[in-house]
Write a protein that holds these residues in place. Structure first.
Motif, PDB file in Angstrom:
ATOM      1  N   THR A  33       1.044  -1.794   0.455  1.00 18.52           N
ATOM      2  CA  THR A  33      -0.270   0.211  -0.293  1.00 18.52           C
ATOM      3  C   THR A  33       1.172   1.602   0.029  1.00 18.52           C
ATOM      4  OG1 THR A  33      -1.601  -1.031   0.902  1.00 18.52           O
ATOM      5  CG2 THR A  33      -1.739   0.897   0.951  1.00 18.52           C
ATOM      6  N   VAL A  34       1.799   1.134   0.784  1.00 17.87           N
ATOM      7  CA  VAL A  34       2.532   2.336   0.808  1.00 17.87           C
ATOM      8  C   VAL A  34       3.414   2.755  -0.170  1.00 17.87           C
ATOM      9  CG1 VAL A  34       4.920   3.299   1.249  1.00 17.87           C
ATOM     10  CG2 VAL A  34       3.616   1.937   3.156  1.00 17.87           C
ATOM     11  N   ALA A  35       3.280   1.466  -1.416  1.00 17.41           N
ATOM     12  CA  ALA A  35       4.165   2.037  -2.662  1.00 17.41           C
ATOM     13  C   ALA A  35       2.924   2.868  -3.710  1.00 17.41           C
ATOM     14  CB  ALA A  35       4.884   0.406  -3.117  1.00 17.41           C
ATOM     15  N   THR A  36       1.940   1.877  -3.542  1.00 18.05           N
ATOM     16  CA  THR A  36       0.761   2.359  -4.286  1.00 18.05           C
ATOM     17  C   THR A  36       0.803   3.887  -4.383  1.00 18.05           C
ATOM     18  OG1 THR A  36      -0.188   0.188  -4.485  1.00 18.05           O
ATOM     19  CG2 THR A  36      -1.280   1.961  -4.742  1.00 18.05           C
ATOM     20  N   ASP A  37       0.507   4.417  -3.013  1.00 22.28           N
ATOM     21  CA  ASP A  37      -0.135   5.634  -3.029  1.00 22.28           C
ATOM     22  C   ASP A  37       1.931   6.772  -3.008  1.00 22.28           C
ATOM     23  OD1 ASP A  37      -2.202   4.668  -1.589  1.00 22.28           O
ATOM     24  OD2 ASP A  37      -1.311   5.215   0.822  1.00 22.28           O
ATOM     25  N   ALA A  38       3.160   5.966  -2.974  1.00 21.76           N
ATOM     26  CA  ALA A  38       4.041   7.330  -3.484  1.00 21.76           C
ATOM     27  C   ALA A  38       3.647   7.355  -4.345  1.00 21.76           C
ATOM     28  CB  ALA A  38       5.631   6.308  -2.871  1.00 21.76           C
ATOM     29  N   ALA A  39       3.248   5.823  -5.318  1.00 21.05           N
ATOM     30  CA  ALA A  39       3.188   6.158  -6.730  1.00 21.05           C
ATOM     31  C   ALA A  39       2.567   7.245  -7.772  1.00 21.05           C
ATOM     32  CB  ALA A  39       3.327   5.320  -7.553  1.00 21.05           C
ATOM     33  N   ARG A  40       1.687   7.662  -6.788  1.00 21.82           N
ATOM     34  CA  ARG A  40       0.070   8.944  -7.364  1.00 21.82           C
ATOM     35  C   ARG A  40       1.261   9.776  -7.286  1.00 21.82           C
ATOM     36  NH1 ARG A  40      -3.686   5.648  -3.448  1.00 21.82           N
ATOM     37  NH2 ARG A  40      -4.409   4.181  -5.218  1.00 21.82           N
ATOM     38  N   LEU A  41       2.332  10.357  -6.614  1.00 19.42           N
ATOM     39  CA  LEU A  41       3.060  11.955  -5.994  1.00 19.42           C
ATOM     40  C   LEU A  41       3.074  12.204  -7.446  1.00 19.42           C
ATOM     41  CD1 LEU A  41       4.336  11.145  -2.210  1.00 19.42           C
ATOM     42  CD2 LEU A  41       2.187  12.046  -2.882  1.00 19.42           C
ATOM     43  N   ALA A  42       3.133  13.635  -7.789  1.00 19.74           N
ATOM     44  CA  ALA A  42       3.378  14.056  -8.956  1.00 19.74           C
ATOM     45  C   ALA A  42       4.972  14.048  -8.670  1.00 19.74           C
ATOM     46  CB  ALA A  42       2.903  15.714  -8.841  1.00 19.74           C
ATOM     47  N   GLY A  43       5.349  14.226  -9.585  1.00 19.07           N
ATOM     48  CA  GLY A  43       6.524  14.143  -9.759  1.00 19.07           C
ATOM     49  C   GLY A  43       7.273  13.125  -9.948  1.00 19.07           C
ATOM     50  N   ILE A  44       7.306  11.673  -9.178  1.00 18.47           N
ATOM     51  CA  ILE A  44       7.729  10.814  -9.320  1.00 18.47           C
ATOM     52  C   ILE A  44       8.031  10.015 -10.345  1.00 18.47           C
ATOM     53  CG2 ILE A  44       7.865   8.109  -7.956  1.00 18.47           C
ATOM     54  CD1 ILE A  44       8.123  10.650  -6.207  1.00 18.47           C
ATOM     55  N   ARG A  45       9.523   9.724 -10.907  1.00 16.69           N
ATOM     56  CA  ARG A  45       9.943   8.818 -12.079  1.00 16.69           C
ATOM     57  C   ARG A  45       9.368   7.163 -11.742  1.00 16.69           C
ATOM     58  NH1 ARG A  45      15.431   9.482 -13.819  1.00 16.69           N
ATOM     59  NH2 ARG A  45      15.798   8.346 -11.917  1.00 16.69           N
ATOM     60  N   LYS A  46      10.278   7.128 -10.576  1.00 13.91           N
ATOM     61  CA  LYS A  46       9.603   5.286 -10.324  1.00 13.91           C
ATOM     62  C   LYS A  46       9.918   5.459  -8.822  1.00 13.91           C
ATOM     63  CE  LYS A  46      13.668   3.558 -11.542  1.00 13.91           C
ATOM     64  NZ  LYS A  46      14.735   3.249 -12.679  1.00 13.91           N
ATOM     65  N   VAL A  47       8.707   3.995  -8.737  1.00 12.56           N
ATOM     66  CA  VAL A  47       8.763   3.850  -6.597  1.00 12.56           C
ATOM     67  C   VAL A  47       9.673   2.337  -6.898  1.00 12.56           C
ATOM     68  CG1 VAL A  47       7.815   3.263  -4.683  1.00 12.56           C
ATOM     69  CG2 VAL A  47       7.188   5.210  -6.528  1.00 12.56           C
TER      70      VAL A  47
END
Length: 309
Positions: A42-56
């Motif tokens: 769930t942490v990775a999924t939520d992090a992937a929604r943040l603007a500016g992230i190229r990859k998790v």
């Protein structure tokens, strides 16, 4: 130049501080976000929604011991910046990483002035220092409360990576204070109490008011040392640094150590019997009187306004 941001998370939930760190470094280059630990789906999924992230990047099965630094070190060579919030984990982790990489970390950054120029507080927050970092790689801890959170709506790819490490340390136990209040370091409203409350039982007044406002709870070092409040409620130079939209300080005189932790507050309301207290003079609104009379009256008015919880 690329940036490696290390996510803060607990019990499978992404910390709000991570979004603020991502927002802080958005102009430095493409951002890869690293998630280390257990229960990270769930942490990775939520992090992937943040603007500016190229990859998790997700590394599973590595706990917050010496092995986490080995993981970060193996990835740091691919990035010009390695960044984490200046919380308890970041303050412990990134100096160790910097030592392994033979670099000087720049800590408690509150403003990014350029690719290698950063602003940080010194002298208990009474002055700001501009640091020019000419090293080939930059290790930064970010004071999350000083920055706005990154927007959401992104759909960055999630990549699980396998890194084998040998740990010399073993986590024996974790002790935590259970709470359903907002995170103190990133809360928009904070209600703080001082030693003037007189006891841990009287601190329930602070908790009741905070609950009505949907606020986090803070305390002075004196209140914590007296046993009125747990350590993770401490606000100040040796506690948590906060920057809420509203800080309600109850029975707090305003020692220098405490003032250093609340300088980012947008509005301050002080409730105190002493009109000459430093925090009362600093406050935008001051209520002079007995807190045991003012707080019940305030909660009654909040109940009338429909904020009873």
């Amino acid at each position: 130049m690329s940036v490696l941001v290390i996510a803060d998370h607990d019990l499978g939930v992404l910390s709000p501080a991570t979004a603020r760190v991502v927002g802080a470094v958005a102009e430095l280059g493409p951002i890869d976000l690293l998630v280390i630990g257990q229960n990270t789906d769930t942490v990775a999924t939520d992090a992937a929604r943040l603007a500016g992230i190229r990859k998790v990047l997700v590394v599973k099965g590595v706990s917050a011991t010496d092995s986490d630094v080995s993981v970060i070190q193996s990835l740091a060579t691919e990035h010009q910046y390695v960044v984490q919030s200046a919380g308890s984990v970041g303050k412990d982790r990134l100096p160790r990483l910097a030592a392994k990489l033979d670099l000087m970390p720049v800590t408690d950054v509150v403003k990014i002035l350029g690719p290698n120029r950063f602003e940080r507080p010194i002298y208990a927050g009474n002055a700001l220092q501009t640091v020019t970092d000419d090293q080939p790689r930059h290790i930064l801890t970010i004071r999350a409360s000083a920055f706005r959170a990154a927007a959401t709506g992104n759909n960055a790819p999630i990549e699980v990576i396998d890194i084998s490490v040998v740990s010399a340390a073993k986590l024996i136990a974790a002790h935590r204070t259970e709470s359903d209040t907002p995170d103190l370091a990133t809360a928009q409203i904070v209600v703080g109490g001082g030693v003037a409350l007189g006891s841990a039982e009287n601190f329930h007044l602070i908790e009741a008011l905070a609950k009505r406002l949907g606020a986090a709870i803070g305390a002075t070092r004196a209140a914590v040392d007296a046993g009125y409040a747990p350590n993770d409620w401490q606000v100040g130079q040796t506690g948590k640094i906060i920057a809420p939209d509203l800080y309600i300080a109850i029975g707090i005189s305003g020692a220098l150590q405490h003032l250093a932790g609340i300088q980012g507050a947008k509005k301050i309301v002080a409730i105190n019997t002493d009109p000459e207290a430093p925090l009362v003079k600093l406050a935008d609104v001051a209520l002079i009187g007995d807190l045991f009379e003012i707080i019940p009256q305030l909660m009654t008015e909040l109940d009338k306004a429909g904020l009873k919880r």
